[in-house]
Scaffold this active site. Structure first.
Site, PDB file in Angstrom:
ATOM      1  N   GLU A  45       0.751  -1.078   0.200  1.00 23.26           N
ATOM      2  CA  GLU A  45       0.345  -0.164   0.222  1.00 23.26           C
ATOM      3  C   GLU A  45       0.446   1.275   0.107  1.00 23.26           C
ATOM      4  O   GLU A  45       1.938   1.279   0.773  1.00 23.26           O
ATOM      5  CB  GLU A  45      -0.810   0.148   1.395  1.00 23.26           C
ATOM      6  CG  GLU A  45      -2.118   0.985   0.552  1.00 23.26           C
ATOM      7  CD  GLU A  45      -3.021   1.066   2.474  1.00 23.26           C
ATOM      8  OE1 GLU A  45      -3.523   1.837   3.142  1.00 23.26           O
ATOM      9  OE2 GLU A  45      -2.550   0.242   3.215  1.00 23.26           O
ATOM     10  N   LYS A 114      -9.330   3.887  -2.895  1.00 26.40           N
ATOM     11  CA  LYS A 114      -9.726   2.957  -1.231  1.00 26.40           C
ATOM     12  C   LYS A 114     -10.727   3.359  -0.789  1.00 26.40           C
ATOM     13  O   LYS A 114     -11.411   4.109  -1.099  1.00 26.40           O
ATOM     14  CB  LYS A 114      -8.741   3.259  -0.148  1.00 26.40           C
ATOM     15  CG  LYS A 114      -8.779   2.168   1.038  1.00 26.40           C
ATOM     16  CD  LYS A 114      -7.225   2.361   1.755  1.00 26.40           C
ATOM     17  CE  LYS A 114      -7.561   0.914   2.764  1.00 26.40           C
ATOM     18  NZ  LYS A 114      -6.513   0.954   3.655  1.00 26.40           N
ATOM     19  N   CYS A 175      -5.586  -3.225   1.876  1.00 26.37           N
ATOM     20  CA  CYS A 175      -5.295  -3.326   3.010  1.00 26.37           C
ATOM     21  C   CYS A 175      -6.578  -3.481   3.963  1.00 26.37           C
ATOM     22  O   CYS A 175      -7.302  -5.100   3.740  1.00 26.37           O
ATOM     23  CB  CYS A 175      -4.972  -2.361   3.880  1.00 26.37           C
ATOM     24  SG  CYS A 175      -4.350  -2.437   5.774  1.00 26.37           S
ATOM     25  N   PRO A 354      21.074   2.624  29.718  1.00 27.67           N
ATOM     26  CA  PRO A 354      21.689   2.827  31.281  1.00 27.67           C
ATOM     27  C   PRO A 354      20.549   1.057  32.039  1.00 27.67           C
ATOM     28  O   PRO A 354      19.723   0.303  31.432  1.00 27.67           O
ATOM     29  CB  PRO A 354      20.067   3.559  31.603  1.00 27.67           C
ATOM     30  CG  PRO A 354      19.841   4.722  30.197  1.00 27.67           C
ATOM     31  CD  PRO A 354      20.142   3.353  28.844  1.00 27.67           C
ATOM     32  N   LEU A 355      21.789   0.181  31.578  1.00 29.89           N
ATOM     33  CA  LEU A 355      21.151  -1.144  31.415  1.00 29.89           C
ATOM     34  C   LEU A 355      21.612  -1.604  33.924  1.00 29.89           C
ATOM     35  O   LEU A 355      22.155  -1.615  34.344  1.00 29.89           O
ATOM     36  CB  LEU A 355      22.118  -2.050  31.401  1.00 29.89           C
ATOM     37  CG  LEU A 355      22.314  -3.173  31.561  1.00 29.89           C
ATOM     38  CD1 LEU A 355      20.454  -4.218  30.792  1.00 29.89           C
ATOM     39  CD2 LEU A 355      23.174  -4.466  31.256  1.00 29.89           C
ATOM     40  N   SER A 356      20.057  -1.672  34.384  1.00 27.58           N
ATOM     41  CA  SER A 356      20.018  -1.424  35.215  1.00 27.58           C
ATOM     42  C   SER A 356      20.011  -3.040  36.070  1.00 27.58           C
ATOM     43  O   SER A 356      20.363  -2.813  37.635  1.00 27.58           O
ATOM     44  CB  SER A 356      19.053  -1.351  35.750  1.00 27.58           C
ATOM     45  OG  SER A 356      17.855  -2.176  35.777  1.00 27.58           O
ATOM     46  N   GLY A 357      20.521  -4.013  35.603  1.00 24.50           N
ATOM     47  CA  GLY A 357      20.034  -5.786  35.934  1.00 24.50           C
ATOM     48  C   GLY A 357      19.076  -5.920  36.348  1.00 24.50           C
ATOM     49  O   GLY A 357      18.945  -7.031  37.289  1.00 24.50           O
ATOM     50  N   GLY A 358      17.802  -5.292  35.942  1.00 19.88           N
ATOM     51  CA  GLY A 358      16.535  -5.613  35.987  1.00 19.88           C
ATOM     52  C   GLY A 358      15.676  -6.317  34.234  1.00 19.88           C
ATOM     53  O   GLY A 358      16.877  -6.201  33.368  1.00 19.88           O
ATOM     54  N   ASP A 360      13.191  -5.513  32.773  1.00 16.91           N
ATOM     55  CA  ASP A 360      13.109  -4.345  31.344  1.00 16.91           C
ATOM     56  C   ASP A 360      14.159  -3.964  30.894  1.00 16.91           C
ATOM     57  O   ASP A 360      14.562  -3.923  29.697  1.00 16.91           O
ATOM     58  CB  ASP A 360      12.456  -3.254  32.129  1.00 16.91           C
ATOM     59  CG  ASP A 360      11.402  -3.648  32.842  1.00 16.91           C
ATOM     60  OD1 ASP A 360      10.447  -4.703  32.130  1.00 16.91           O
ATOM     61  OD2 ASP A 360      10.726  -3.041  33.141  1.00 16.91           O
ATOM     62  N   SER A 361      15.372  -3.453  31.343  1.00 14.85           N
ATOM     63  CA  SER A 361      16.330  -3.357  30.584  1.00 14.85           C
ATOM     64  C   SER A 361      17.333  -4.402  29.762  1.00 14.85           C
ATOM     65  O   SER A 361      17.992  -4.006  28.935  1.00 14.85           O
ATOM     66  CB  SER A 361      17.607  -2.110  31.682  1.00 14.85           C
ATOM     67  OG  SER A 361      18.197  -3.277  32.833  1.00 14.85           O
TER      68      SER A 361
END
Length: 688
Positions: A45, A114, A175, A354-358, A360-361
């Site tokens: 499209e 369309k 579509c 920023p890598l927090s160790g959780g 999500d990151s």
């Protein structure tokens, strides 16, 4: 008797307003189609200008440049002896339409606008286009002079019409028309149209692909016929990722399909099918219903055959099984492809996270790692475009990636941003994951920056705010948490290492936290892009489990075992005392259920309560459900203003809270919800 036809459809990675690049990819797809013996080629499209032009559709430049590209296509020898079906915006009688233009050998055969628009969720087509609502009506369209000079035509048919070749009949859907209860293929099929085509710009959502496939199979199961589906691929400039899946179906079976996620800018799918199979199917299944319509399709005749006279030994494509990706695989592939498009087209040299160790990151980090895996595989498969783009990103014309981990070190920087509230455990988890994926990792202590900001505050007010643990109030505690997440100092890292280019900062707030506003405004919300902003915490955890096995990232096991925490408050005996779920007052699984009811089911407080007392009846009393619903809506309404600044996120869920493009609700609410909450209280009293 000629009855076998070879048809081509494609997935193209088009980019809004990239007229030159879009033209090149269209021509490449047509050339591949011809090389495979196809006599008809279908594209996605609005492929000439890109689907995501948005308010650029208002500009006359967009219409002008689209016609300039169309002229190039008409003039090209590549487009000779094949019916080409391309998409572009066209203005007719001062009204803009989203159109298909079918042409053959420098002649435009017809223009089909369309008729049924996508005007919900991510789509606002009615903002820029009008539907063609004149069923079975065709008008004359006066071609621009630049096109007349090439075709020798003054006018061409414009409207609800189909193409009749010497051996078959081809009808168009665009579509959303496939998804509509009044899909054009139904009436076209009953009027003898044998080949249906659908040019789409259909975005990826988790668990959506099977809906699309089932619709196409159903379309040809009901009335028989051949269905060609083309789709956009990649990020054409916005939050959504178009996931390809070009396919060909006949009489309810898929006989050819393309990839759902791929780094190939051009993918062409061809199939050889037998028109007699359609006719036999209809003769048995649909004969009682194949009758003349009150208004027949307007047929545009063309002196051209899709089939050849001698096709006895030409093999046809047989039914295949479609193996769908799991949600975990979709998270690994979709956002990774989206990130790559964004990186290579932004002109930047890599990502910063920023890598927090959780969870999500770490999920964001794993998606970048998955991107590097896909890139290395593409290079091994001799994808020259991918290699060229990688070299441009790393600023090294001789570079060739040897391993995902090595590539990750070139384009991905992670940093652990520590404060006095950070634990050694989270620091170690972040470091171990960075080592396994290969990112360039740093530990940064931002206490000095935090104390500097608080020092300015104390000079102005004469007071120094305290955490709860140190005797502070709720307001002081919240303010101190919001100060600590600033990562604005991380921008010029490549410059500091003597390398050219800049880094795109990646956000890592999941869809559930965004829904409640559980993040710091202008901090977590001030990243450049966020690959997980449309994905729930539950799905992210399952994704990390998948990454442990798929990529052997064993460091993720400790991350999965740890309770989610933002580490914004002081430690107790060196251990984390704050958890995200305690702060939010509900679990992530509860929040995910609430989010779906809020967005997908369109629930306000009372209707949400009425649904949840049944959904949660085994674990919560009506009073407890009422408390959670009220708590959610207070949080939701207090924090809606944050959605106006939320980082642009990969759209993966239909309950995305992104108010800029998807969730169009106010951001100023009466947080007490007096009338609504009273209705809930009355219902609780009745059930007591």
């Amino acid at each position: 008797m000629g009855r076998k036809v070879t048809l081509a459809t494609c997935s193209l990675n088009q980019w809004a307003l990239d007229f030159e690049g879009n033209l090149d990819r269209i021509l490449e797809s047509i050339e591949i189609s011809k090389n495979h013996g196809a006599k008809y080629r279908l594209g996605p499209e609005l492929e000439i200008c890109g689907y995501g032009c948005a308010d650029h559709f208002y500009e006359s430049d967009t219409l002008l440049h689209s016609f300039q590209v169309l002229r190039k296509l008409l003039e090209s020898p590549i487009t000779e002896d094949i019916i080409c079906d391309v998409g572009m915006p066209i203005m007719h009688h001062n009204v803009r339409y989203n159109c298909r233009v079918l042409f053959l050998n420098r002649k435009i055969l017809l223009i089909r606008p369309k008729m049924l628009m996508a005007n919900y969720g991510n789509y606002r087509e009615m903002r820029w286009f009008s539907p063609w609502n004149q069923l079975r009506k065709v008008e004359e369209y006066f071609l621009p002079r630049m096109i007349q000079e090439v075709t020798g035509q003054d006018t061409v048919p414009f409207g609800d019409c189909v193409l009749s070749t010497k051996d078959t009949c081809i009808g168009t859907e665009i579509c959303a028309e496939l998804w509509n209860p009044r899909s054009p293929h139904i009436q076209m099929g009953l009027d003898g149209v044998e080949i249906f085509t659908n040019s789409s710009a259909s975005h990826h959502e988790l668990r959506k692909a099977d809906q699309r496939v089932n619709l196409i199979k159903s379309a040809t199961t009901k009335t028989g016929g051949i269905y060609l589906y083309a789709n956009q691929r990649g990020c054409d400039g916005d939050r959504v990722y178009y996931d390809g899946c070009a396919m060909v179906a006949i009489n309810g079976d898929i006989v050819a399909r393309g990839a759902q996620f791929s780094l190939n800018d051009v993918e062409v799918i061809t199939a050889t099918v037998d028109l007699e199979d359609v006719r036999s199917y209809r003769g048995e299944m649909c004969q009682p219903h194949m009758e003349c319509e009150p208004e027949l399709c307007h047929r545009v005749k063309v002196n051209f055959s899709l089939s050849t006279g001698d096709d006895v030994y030409l093999p046809t494509h047989q039914p295949i099984t479609w193996n769908f990706h799991t949600p975990e695989e979709e998270i690994s592939l979709g956002p990774a492809c989206w990130l790559w498009d964004y990186l290579r087209r932004s002109g930047q040299a890599g990502f910063l996270l920023p890598l927090s160790g959780g969870v999500d990151s770490s999920s964001t980090a794993c998606i970048v790692h998955s991107m590097c895996v896909l890139l290395c595989r593409a290079v091994q498969d001799d994808n020259r475009q991918v290699l060229e783009d990688i070299r441009r990103v790393v600023r090294d014309e001789s570079y060739c990636p040897q391993h995902p981990k090595e590539l990750c070190g070139r384009i991905f920087t992670t940093c652990y941003m520590a404060t006095e509230n950070s634990s050694e455990d989270t620091c170690n988890r972040a470091r171990d994951l960075a080592n396994q994926i290969g990112s360039t990792h740093m530990n940064i202590n931002i206490d000095m920056a935090v104390k500097g900001i608080l020092g300015i505050f104390s000079v102005v007010t004469g007071r120094w705010p305290k955490f709860h643990a140190n005797g502070g109030s709720d307001r002081e505690n919240l303010a101190l948490q919001n100060v600590q997440l600033n990562h604005s100092l991380c921008g010029p890292l490549l410059w500091a290492r003597g390398k050219p280019g800049g880094l795109l900062v990646l956000g890592s707030a999941n869809v559930d936290e965004s829904l409640t506003g559980y993040f710091t405004k202008y901090d977590c919300s001030s990243a450049d892009i966020n690959p997980i902003g449309g994905i729930s915490k539950t799905d992210l955890k399952n994704f990390l489990i998948y990454c442990v096995e798929q990529f052997q990232l064993t460091a993720l096991r400790r991350i999965l075992a740890a309770p989610p925490t933002a580490e914004l408050e002081p430690l107790t005996d060196g251990q984390v005392s704050q958890t995200d779920e305690a702060d939010m007052g509900m679990t992530y699984s509860e929040l995910s259920a609430i989010g779906r009811l809020r967005k997908i089911s369109k629930c306000g407080p009372f209707s949400m309560f009425c649904k949840l007392i049944h959904l949660w009846k085994d674990v919560l009393s009506p009073m407890e459900v009422a408390q959670k619903v009220k708590h959610f809506f207070r949080m939701y309404s207090m924090n809606r203003h944050k959605m106006t600044t939320v980082t642009p996120s990969y759209h993966a869920e239909s309950y995305s809270p992104d108010d800029n493009r998807f969730d169009l609700r106010p951001f100023l609410y009466n947080t007490r919800w007096t009338w609504q909450f009273r209705c809930i209280d009355n219902q609780v009293a009745v059930s007591a």
